[in-house]
Design an enzyme around this catalytic site. Structure first.
Site, PDB file in Angstrom:
ATOM      1  N   LYS A 109     -28.101 -43.386 -19.101  1.00 16.39           N
ATOM      2  CA  LYS A 109     -28.187 -41.941 -18.853  1.00 16.39           C
ATOM      3  C   LYS A 109     -29.651 -41.543 -18.855  1.00 16.39           C
ATOM      4  CE  LYS A 109     -25.026 -38.713 -18.275  1.00 16.39           C
ATOM      5  NZ  LYS A 109     -23.639 -38.878 -17.812  1.00 16.39           N
TER       6      LYS A 109
HETATM    7  P1  NAD Z   1     -22.945 -28.468 -13.808  1.00 14.68           P
HETATM    8  O1  NAD Z   1     -24.358 -28.253 -14.184  1.00 14.68           O
HETATM    9  O2  NAD Z   1     -22.571 -28.531 -12.374  1.00 14.68           O
HETATM   10  O3  NAD Z   1     -22.008 -27.387 -14.515  1.00 14.68           O
HETATM   11  C1  NAD Z   1     -22.001 -27.139 -15.872  1.00 14.68           C
HETATM   12  C2  NAD Z   1     -21.394 -25.773 -16.093  1.00 14.68           C
HETATM   13  O4  NAD Z   1     -21.170 -25.574 -17.483  1.00 14.68           O
HETATM   14  C3  NAD Z   1     -22.296 -24.621 -15.631  1.00 14.68           C
HETATM   15  O5  NAD Z   1     -21.507 -23.669 -14.941  1.00 14.68           O
HETATM   16  C4  NAD Z   1     -22.819 -24.023 -16.947  1.00 14.68           C
HETATM   17  O6  NAD Z   1     -23.077 -22.647 -16.824  1.00 14.68           O
HETATM   18  C5  NAD Z   1     -21.645 -24.293 -17.853  1.00 14.68           C
HETATM   19  N1  NAD Z   1     -21.953 -24.352 -19.284  1.00 14.68           N
HETATM   20  C6  NAD Z   1     -22.950 -25.030 -19.904  1.00 14.68           C
HETATM   21  N2  NAD Z   1     -22.867 -24.845 -21.229  1.00 14.68           N
HETATM   22  C7  NAD Z   1     -21.794 -24.032 -21.447  1.00 14.68           C
HETATM   23  C8  NAD Z   1     -21.178 -23.500 -22.590  1.00 14.68           C
HETATM   24  N3  NAD Z   1     -21.642 -23.752 -23.816  1.00 14.68           N
HETATM   25  N4  NAD Z   1     -20.073 -22.714 -22.433  1.00 14.68           N
HETATM   26  C9  NAD Z   1     -19.573 -22.455 -21.207  1.00 14.68           C
HETATM   27  N5  NAD Z   1     -20.112 -22.962 -20.082  1.00 14.68           N
HETATM   28  C10 NAD Z   1     -21.201 -23.745 -20.199  1.00 14.68           C
HETATM   29  O7  NAD Z   1     -22.545 -29.834 -14.563  1.00 14.68           O
HETATM   30  P2  NAD Z   1     -21.368 -30.844 -14.209  1.00 14.68           P
HETATM   31  O8  NAD Z   1     -21.937 -31.919 -13.367  1.00 14.68           O
HETATM   32  O9  NAD Z   1     -20.163 -30.096 -13.769  1.00 14.68           O
HETATM   33  O10 NAD Z   1     -21.114 -31.487 -15.651  1.00 14.68           O
HETATM   34  C11 NAD Z   1     -20.289 -30.853 -16.631  1.00 14.68           C
HETATM   35  C12 NAD Z   1     -19.853 -31.875 -17.657  1.00 14.68           C
HETATM   36  O11 NAD Z   1     -19.146 -32.925 -17.003  1.00 14.68           O
HETATM   37  C13 NAD Z   1     -20.982 -32.554 -18.432  1.00 14.68           C
HETATM   38  O12 NAD Z   1     -20.546 -32.836 -19.742  1.00 14.68           O
HETATM   39  C14 NAD Z   1     -21.181 -33.859 -17.684  1.00 14.68           C
HETATM   40  O13 NAD Z   1     -21.765 -34.865 -18.483  1.00 14.68           O
HETATM   41  C15 NAD Z   1     -19.734 -34.180 -17.333  1.00 14.68           C
HETATM   42  N6  NAD Z   1     -19.586 -35.099 -16.206  1.00 14.68           N
HETATM   43  C16 NAD Z   1     -20.104 -34.804 -14.985  1.00 14.68           C
HETATM   44  C17 NAD Z   1     -19.923 -35.703 -13.941  1.00 14.68           C
HETATM   45  C18 NAD Z   1     -20.399 -35.393 -12.549  1.00 14.68           C
HETATM   46  O14 NAD Z   1     -20.043 -36.167 -11.641  1.00 14.68           O
HETATM   47  N7  NAD Z   1     -21.153 -34.351 -12.305  1.00 14.68           N
HETATM   48  C19 NAD Z   1     -19.233 -36.905 -14.165  1.00 14.68           C
HETATM   49  C20 NAD Z   1     -18.703 -37.156 -15.425  1.00 14.68           C
HETATM   50  C21 NAD Z   1     -18.883 -36.235 -16.436  1.00 14.68           C
END
Ligand code: NAD
Length: 419
Positions: A109
């Site tokens: 990561k």
């Molecule tokens: P992103 O940046 O596209 O979206 C994150 C969202 O969460 C945003 O809308 C933000 O405003 C919101 N947010 C952040 N902190 C918050 C809180 N405390 N309360 C409410 N909303 C909150 O990110 P993403 O890529 O969608 O990733 C989200 C999660 O999924 C992370 O934990 C990431 O590690 C995990 N993840 C993402 C992927 C991927 O392919 N993008 C794959 C596996 C896991």
């Protein structure tokens, strides 16, 4: 992680989860000692020319946890709270995730402590390129392949790919995944994680005898993962009754139109003030009455403090590490069916793997091929985890960790520790 360098609440939690699995597996002590900490951790300074002419130095990280099964793989996160401990925890979870779903990849990561929403496009590009230059000798298609995570997207991946390629002197699309399709990305990557979450909810509903057409759901974190999950659940007839992002949340027992939520967020950049519903705080969303709860934001959102108040039947972890071990025990006692992160959100890395394979072969697949192969891998993993949980009488998280950790440990014992 045993040593102080990696210590943070998230890494302590990741190690605690690992220790529970290691004990259950009666893991070789030398292997366990090694797996508690990463292979390698880089901290880099990222000087960035800001629009006002100043040079601001950001701090960036890349942590490689284990590559016994194949090259390191893992996202890059841009968020103010990014630190070495958090990145280390996320790298460890990537190792178990890749192993659980049978990918020939290890766990890594990366990230930069910054607020991407406060950076201009120019600043974001400069910072990304300099970060890439700093980690250049530690990444590559055979070494470590980054991907998007919180705060990063296909544009950021395109800059990483271009910077790496400029330094090598030729185009190297296989150095990152989650790129735009025009430069060697795969169809279906952007939606992959959320789609995977929904496939896992469908499996869970079938196992529990629940009719999804009569279900309600709430999503914390309406970003890439959360928005796709909400959209695909709504397409199955699930009523989305709550949604949130960093600006706050919205609740409507009659259901929220996902299309309108997406439009509002696109126009305003946040959810706050969405007209057709009641306002909620970002944490209240977790406690509303719904059948399916999807945390899709950050780590440690569900703790001993709020776990007893959760009212859902299925908890599908779109985010990495949203639930602490204490909360896990409480949820299990309350009969909440948890689809753990390393299974629920594995769709992202599975389609990233497809993208990497396509780049290495210069041969691209159709969206149907991507979807069907994704679903096949995830559904098989779900059934394996469910069988393990029934056989060992453990919850789904421990079952998933047992499978993930065991595969890595076996490979380590074959290869030896080179101590
Ligand atoms: P992103 O940046 O596209 O979206 C994150 C969202 O969460 C945003 O809308 C933000 O405003 C919101 N947010 C952040 N902190 C918050 C809180 N405390 N309360 C409410 N909303 C909150 O990110 P993403 O890529 O969608 O990733 C989200 C999660 O999924 C992370 O934990 C990431 O590690 C995990 N993840 C993402 C992927 C991927 O392919 N993008 C794959 C596996 C896991």
């Amino acid at each position: 992680m045993a040593t102080i360098e990696w210590r943070s609440p998230a890494s302590e939690m990741a190690v605690q989860q690992f220790d529970i699995a290691a004990e259950k597996l009666k893991l070789d002590k030398n292997v366990a000692g090694r797996l508690r900490r990463p292979d390698r951790a880089l901290i880099v300074s990222v000087p960035t020319r800001m629009d006002d002419g100043r040079v601001h130095v950001f701090t960036g990280y890349r942590v490689q946890h284990n590559d016994v099964l194949g090259p390191f793989k893992g996202g890059i996160r841009y968020h103010p709270d990014v630190n070495l401990g958090e990145v280390s925890a996320l790298a460890m979870w990537m190792t178990w995730k890749c192993s659980l779903v049978g990918l020939p990849l290890g766990g890594a990561k990366g990230g930069i402590a910054c607020d991407p929403r406060r950076l201009s496009r120019n600043e974001l590009q400069g910072m990304t390129r300099r970060y890439t230059a700093e980690i250049l000798n530690f990444i590559g298609p055979e070494v470590d392949i980054p991907a998007p995570d919180m705060g990063t997207n296909d544009q950021v991946m395109a800059w990483v790919m271009d910077t790496y390629s400029q330094h090598r002197g030729y185009a190297v699309p296989g150095v990152v995944t989650g790129k735009p399709v025009d430069i060697g990305g795969t169809v279906g990557r952007r939606e992959a994680t959320g789609r995977g979450v929904v496939y896992m909810i469908m499996e869970a509903a079938e196992h529990l005898g629940i009719d999804l057409g009569k279900c309600t759901a709430a999503v914390q974190g309406l970003g890439n993962v959360g928005m796709t999950t909400a959209r695909e659940l709504a397409a199955l007839g699930v009523k989305i009754v709550g949604a949130s992002d960093t600006s706050g949340g919205v609740w409507n027992a009659q259901g929220l139109a996902v299309h309108d939520l997406a439009l509002y967020k696109e126009k305003n950049g946040y959810l706050k003030g969405f007209p057709s519903g009641e306002s909620l705080s970002g944490t209240e969303i977790l406690e509303i009455k719904c059948d399916i709860l999807i945390p899709a934001a950050s780590e440690m959102q569900i703790t001993a403090g709020n776990a007893p108040r959760l009212k859902c039947r299925i908890l599908a972890e779109g985010a990495n590490g949203p639930t602490t071990p204490e909360a896990d025990r409480m949820l299990s006692e309350n009969g909440v069916f948890v689809i753990p992160d390393i299974l629920a959100n594995a769709g992202g890395v599975i389609v990233s793997y497809f993208e990497w394979v396509q780049d290495l072969q210069n041969f691209f697949w159709t969206e149907d091929e991507v979807r069907n192969r994704l679903r096949g891998i995830l559904n098989r993993a779900f059934q394996e985890v469910l069988s393990m949980s029934q056989k060992e009488k453990v919850d789904m998280r421990l079952a998933a960790l047992i499978i993930g950790v065991r595969r890595v440990a076996r490979a380590m014992l074959w290869r030896g520790l080179y101590a």
